[in-house]
Design a protein around this motif. Structure first.
Motif, PDB file in Angstrom:
ATOM      1  N   CYS A  95      64.965  -0.237  33.066  1.00 36.13           N
ATOM      2  CA  CYS A  95      64.595   1.135  32.715  1.00 36.13           C
ATOM      3  C   CYS A  95      64.307   1.291  31.237  1.00 36.13           C
ATOM      4  O   CYS A  95      63.729   2.299  30.814  1.00 36.13           O
ATOM      5  N   SER A  96      64.706   0.304  30.438  1.00 35.55           N
ATOM      6  CA  SER A  96      64.660   0.495  28.995  1.00 35.55           C
ATOM      7  C   SER A  96      63.630  -0.388  28.304  1.00 35.55           C
ATOM      8  O   SER A  96      63.746  -0.673  27.110  1.00 35.55           O
ATOM      9  N   ILE A  97      62.618  -0.826  29.057  1.00 42.34           N
ATOM     10  CA  ILE A  97      61.482  -1.495  28.439  1.00 42.34           C
ATOM     11  C   ILE A  97      60.216  -0.944  29.082  1.00 42.34           C
ATOM     12  O   ILE A  97      60.205  -0.634  30.278  1.00 42.34           O
ATOM     13  N   GLY A  98      59.176  -0.802  28.281  1.00 42.65           N
ATOM     14  CA  GLY A  98      57.945  -0.210  28.798  1.00 42.65           C
ATOM     15  C   GLY A  98      57.894   1.269  28.519  1.00 42.65           C
ATOM     16  O   GLY A  98      58.887   1.985  28.686  1.00 42.65           O
ATOM     17  N   GLU A 136      51.403   2.280  33.169  1.00 40.90           N
ATOM     18  CA  GLU A 136      50.930   0.970  33.623  1.00 40.90           C
ATOM     19  C   GLU A 136      51.963  -0.139  33.413  1.00 40.90           C
ATOM     20  O   GLU A 136      51.737  -1.289  33.824  1.00 40.90           O
ATOM     21  N   HIS A 137      53.079   0.179  32.772  1.00 39.41           N
ATOM     22  CA  HIS A 137      54.152  -0.801  32.609  1.00 39.41           C
ATOM     23  C   HIS A 137      54.981  -0.840  33.895  1.00 39.41           C
ATOM     24  O   HIS A 137      56.069  -0.291  33.974  1.00 39.41           O
ATOM     25  N   THR A 138      54.446  -1.507  34.892  1.00 36.43           N
ATOM     26  CA  THR A 138      55.078  -1.577  36.210  1.00 36.43           C
ATOM     27  C   THR A 138      56.246  -2.552  36.180  1.00 36.43           C
ATOM     28  O   THR A 138      56.397  -3.362  35.260  1.00 36.43           O
ATOM     29  N   PRO A 165      56.814  -5.335  37.946  1.00 37.81           N
ATOM     30  CA  PRO A 165      56.448  -6.755  37.797  1.00 37.81           C
ATOM     31  C   PRO A 165      56.094  -7.131  36.362  1.00 37.81           C
ATOM     32  O   PRO A 165      56.440  -8.228  35.899  1.00 37.81           O
ATOM     33  N   LYS A 166      55.428  -6.241  35.629  1.00 34.18           N
ATOM     34  CA  LYS A 166      55.092  -6.528  34.231  1.00 34.18           C
ATOM     35  C   LYS A 166      56.352  -6.531  33.366  1.00 34.18           C
ATOM     36  O   LYS A 166      56.476  -7.337  32.433  1.00 34.18           O
ATOM     37  N   LYS A 167      57.279  -5.646  33.670  1.00 33.14           N
ATOM     38  CA  LYS A 167      58.552  -5.643  32.948  1.00 33.14           C
ATOM     39  C   LYS A 167      59.299  -6.955  33.175  1.00 33.14           C
ATOM     40  O   LYS A 167      59.830  -7.554  32.223  1.00 33.14           O
ATOM     41  N   LEU A 168      59.365  -7.392  34.427  1.00 31.11           N
ATOM     42  CA  LEU A 168      60.066  -8.636  34.746  1.00 31.11           C
ATOM     43  C   LEU A 168      59.432  -9.817  34.021  1.00 31.11           C
ATOM     44  O   LEU A 168      60.141 -10.706  33.528  1.00 31.11           O
ATOM     45  N   PRO A 208      65.148   4.122  39.188  1.00 33.94           N
ATOM     46  CA  PRO A 208      63.793   4.656  38.999  1.00 33.94           C
ATOM     47  C   PRO A 208      62.711   3.587  39.127  1.00 33.94           C
ATOM     48  O   PRO A 208      61.616   3.870  39.623  1.00 33.94           O
ATOM     49  N   ASP A 209      63.014   2.353  38.711  1.00 34.83           N
ATOM     50  CA  ASP A 209      62.046   1.272  38.867  1.00 34.83           C
ATOM     51  C   ASP A 209      61.904   0.857  40.326  1.00 34.83           C
ATOM     52  O   ASP A 209      60.814   0.488  40.762  1.00 34.83           O
ATOM     53  N   VAL A 210      63.007   0.890  41.068  1.00 37.10           N
ATOM     54  CA  VAL A 210      62.926   0.580  42.500  1.00 37.10           C
ATOM     55  C   VAL A 210      62.045   1.614  43.201  1.00 37.10           C
ATOM     56  O   VAL A 210      61.182   1.277  44.022  1.00 37.10           O
ATOM     57  N   LEU A 211      62.254   2.874  42.864  1.00 37.18           N
ATOM     58  CA  LEU A 211      61.467   3.957  43.462  1.00 37.18           C
ATOM     59  C   LEU A 211      59.981   3.806  43.149  1.00 37.18           C
ATOM     60  O   LEU A 211      59.131   3.899  44.042  1.00 37.18           O
ATOM     61  N   ALA A 212      59.670   3.588  41.882  1.00 38.47           N
ATOM     62  CA  ALA A 212      58.259   3.463  41.484  1.00 38.47           C
ATOM     63  C   ALA A 212      57.620   2.245  42.142  1.00 38.47           C
ATOM     64  O   ALA A 212      56.483   2.310  42.629  1.00 38.47           O
TER      65      ALA A 212
END
Length: 353
Positions: free
Chosen positions: A18-21, A25-27, A29-32, A48-52
């Motif tokens: 949740c704390s990067i991006g 467009e910072h989805t 997979p891109k965060k990982l 919130p990332d799971v939901l998105a």
């Protein structure tokens, strides 16, 4: 306990998704990809990332209680983290759980959410759930610590059925447990083998040392020397009181001193000043913050803890209005901050000149 640099080299390092991006467009997979590329070995997976990700992956709007869809997404997230060598260290943030009156719709909702989140934990392959100390209004949850303890015991029992653990965190704006002493007292009273602490450099220093509503940025009522002495006494007590095996992780971030003091009142959404501060003013260590976070990290390490250090930063810039950055570069900077933090904690570190 003497902190030697040699004993700190194998500390595993995680990053909260949740704390990067900072852009749509910072989805996930891109965060990982950014987190793994920088050398982190774990993540805190944020709901919130799971939901998105679920909405994007399933190509439909997925709601926070669409458990089947969320579990489908969580299984796919696990396959992606496995492929990148990332452990899903924890699912977070589970909020406003404890203290609701028996039979209330809020209590029914809390336990419905708990059962749903446990399913998601099973799907994404984590065994740890972060629970933040509730910031629900005191008029609704009160201050009866016995009730909070009983609720957390019940949640611990639910988690234990799957071999899962609960990491209880003090949020420095919490209604009933803003300090490390509060959550440690509650965890002791819960007295379950699968319940421990999520400690946090910001939540600790930002509650006992910093205050975004004052001109100085410090807790008022003391000279700076008195405040520092008081804070050091607290950190010494932490290191001498909490067993290392009851600390499940240490979250890392600093805080910017606001350019103008915040209002002491809640905002229109009901958020308290330290909550607003937490959401937008938390940089990486050694990147413009002012809290004594090294002292917090040292105190935790002096318990003997050598578990996860996890970066949870909400860096909206010194004005809190947001900042644009490249995720890969930011994650690399976070890893540099981790190296610096360990060097500052080590009592035998000699810099190369």
């Amino acid at each position: 306990m003497t902190l030697s640099i040699d004993t700190l080299q194998d500390i595993p390092v995680s990053y909260a998704t949740c704390s990067i991006g900072c852009k749509p467009e910072h989805t996930l997979p891109k965060k990982l990809d950014a987190i793994a590329s920088a050398g982190f070995t774990g993540i805190e997976l944020s709901m919130p990332d799971v939901l998105a990700f679920a909405s994007e992956f399933l190509k439909k709007e997925v709601g926070p209680k669409d458990w089947d869809d969320l579990c489908t997404a969580a299984k796919t997230i696990k396959s992606q983290t496995d492929a990148k060598g990332l452990k899903v260290m924890m699912l977070q943030p589970f909020a406003n759980f404890e203290g609701w009156p028996e039979g209330s719709p809020e209590r029914r909702d809390a336990f419905e959410r708990a059962n749903g989140w446990i399913r998601i934990m099973q799907a994404c392959g984590t065994d740890l759930l972060q629970v933040g100390s509730s910031d629900s209004p005191a008029s609704k949850i009160g201050h009866d610590r016995v009730r909070f303890v009983e609720d957390l015991r019940e949640l611990a029992s639910l988690l234990s059925q799957s071999g899962f653990r609960l990491a209880y965190e003090n949020w420095c704006w919490s209604t009933h447990a803003p300090d490390w002493k509060d959550v440690w007292d509650i965890v002791r009273l819960v007295d379950r083998s699968n319940v421990g602490l999520c400690l946090d450099t910001f939540q600790t220093a930002g509650g006992e040392w910093g205050d975004p509503t004052t001109r100085s940025g410090l807790v008022e009522g003391y000279t700076k020397e008195e405040l520092l002495a008081k804070f050091h006494r607290s950190m010494r007590e932490l290191s001498e009181t909490i067993p290392a095996d009851k600390i499940y992780l240490l979250q890392i971030s600093d805080a910017y001193k606001p350019k103008e003091p915040f209002s002491k009142d809640e905002d229109e959404s009901g958020m308290r000043p330290r909550g607003r501060w937490s959401h937008d003013f938390r940089p990486l260590p050694f990147r413009g913050g002012y809290l004594p976070i090294v002292d917090v990290a040292k105190a935790v390490l002096k318990t003997g803890f050598r578990g996860w250090f996890s970066y949870e930063v909400f860096d909206g810039g010194p004005d809190g209005k947001g900042r644009d950055y490249d995720m890969h570069e930011y994650a690399k900077t976070a890893m540099t901050s981790q190296k610096q933090l360990l060097e500052h904690c080590a009592e035998d570190f000699v810099p190369v000149i």
